[in-house]
Write a protein that holds these residues in place. Sequence first.
Motif, short mmCIF file in Angstrom:
data_model
loop_
_atom_site.label_atom_id
_atom_site.label_comp_id
_atom_site.label_asym_id
_atom_site.label_seq_id
_atom_site.Cartn_x
_atom_site.Cartn_y
_atom_site.Cartn_z
N GLU A 1 0.84 -1.20 0.00
CA GLU A 1 0.00 0.00 0.00
C GLU A 1 0.88 1.25 0.00
O GLU A 1 0.63 2.22 -0.74
CB GLU A 1 -0.93 0.00 1.22
CG GLU A 1 -1.93 -1.14 1.26
CD GLU A 1 -3.20 -0.86 0.47
OE1 GLU A 1 -3.29 0.20 -0.19
OE2 GLU A 1 -4.10 -1.72 0.51
N LYS A 2 1.93 1.24 0.82
CA LYS A 2 2.85 2.38 0.88
C LYS A 2 3.65 2.51 -0.40
O LYS A 2 3.95 3.62 -0.86
CB LYS A 2 3.79 2.23 2.09
CG LYS A 2 3.12 2.42 3.42
CD LYS A 2 2.65 3.86 3.59
CE LYS A 2 2.01 4.10 4.93
NZ LYS A 2 1.49 5.49 5.07
N GLU B 1 1.49 4.22 -2.95
CA GLU B 1 0.89 5.48 -2.50
C GLU B 1 1.40 6.68 -3.30
O GLU B 1 2.60 6.85 -3.49
CB GLU B 1 1.21 5.69 -1.02
CG GLU B 1 0.46 6.82 -0.36
CD GLU B 1 0.77 6.88 1.13
OE1 GLU B 1 1.88 7.34 1.49
OE2 GLU B 1 -0.09 6.45 1.92
N GLY B 2 0.46 7.49 -3.80
CA GLY B 2 0.83 8.68 -4.55
C GLY B 2 1.01 8.46 -6.03
O GLY B 2 1.32 9.40 -6.77
N GLN C 1 -1.40 6.83 -8.05
CA GLN C 1 -2.68 6.43 -8.62
C GLN C 1 -2.74 6.81 -10.10
O GLN C 1 -2.31 7.89 -10.49
CB GLN C 1 -3.84 7.09 -7.86
CG GLN C 1 -4.06 6.53 -6.47
CD GLN C 1 -3.07 7.06 -5.43
OE1 GLN C 1 -2.21 7.87 -5.73
NE2 GLN C 1 -3.19 6.57 -4.21
N SER D 1 -8.15 1.18 -0.89
CA SER D 1 -6.99 0.30 -0.91
C SER D 1 -6.60 0.03 -2.37
O SER D 1 -7.46 -0.04 -3.26
CB SER D 1 -7.34 -1.03 -0.23
OG SER D 1 -6.36 -2.01 -0.53
#
Length: 204
Positions: free
Chosen positions: A15-16, A19-20, A22, A43
Amino acid sequence: MFLMKGPLPLGPLWEKFFEGYQGKYTIYVHSSPSYNAHYQEGSVFYDRRIPSKPVEWGQVSMIDAERRLLANTLLDPANERTLASEVVADANYNHLFHDHCVRHESPVCYIDEHYIPTFENILHLGTNANRTVTWVHWSRDSPHPEMFHKGDVNSDLIRKIKCGERCSYNGETTTLCYLFGRKFEADTLGPLMGLRSTLFCPNC
């Protein structure tokens, strides 16, 4: 593409990782039919599951799962790839691997690891970098790499993975050779999350 028997132990780390970013990636999850994960909206794994048949590691069903996942990438025009199309359409090499790896039970043929790399090497050798982006530690005489546990994870290991070698990329020498590392047990999640600023930093 995530092939999962059950819960994804390092899910929070993935997930991390995404992240950012998308809109710059597509995720597909192939999990056991007996396992139905429930991810919250937002998620990276939310609504990405592809219902399918059971998969057995090291068996031809793994290749069938990979081909189904690749077929799903072709439904999205923004992610269509020539190689994915050819793997999905392949009947010749898939048949040969099934015949020699499964029917003859070759002890040195791991169909789930050898089929796609061999297929790509035969038909597309000049169109790829011919290198891996996944670091593994072959420290023992075994067909499987070393498994790392909680006590193994520290900044020195991360530096070794990220900056311990030199490789060629687009004709240039670089020390940034790997994007991922394996194999990490579930108990490494805590230490890895604690080092995520080092993990995700692009510089050595």
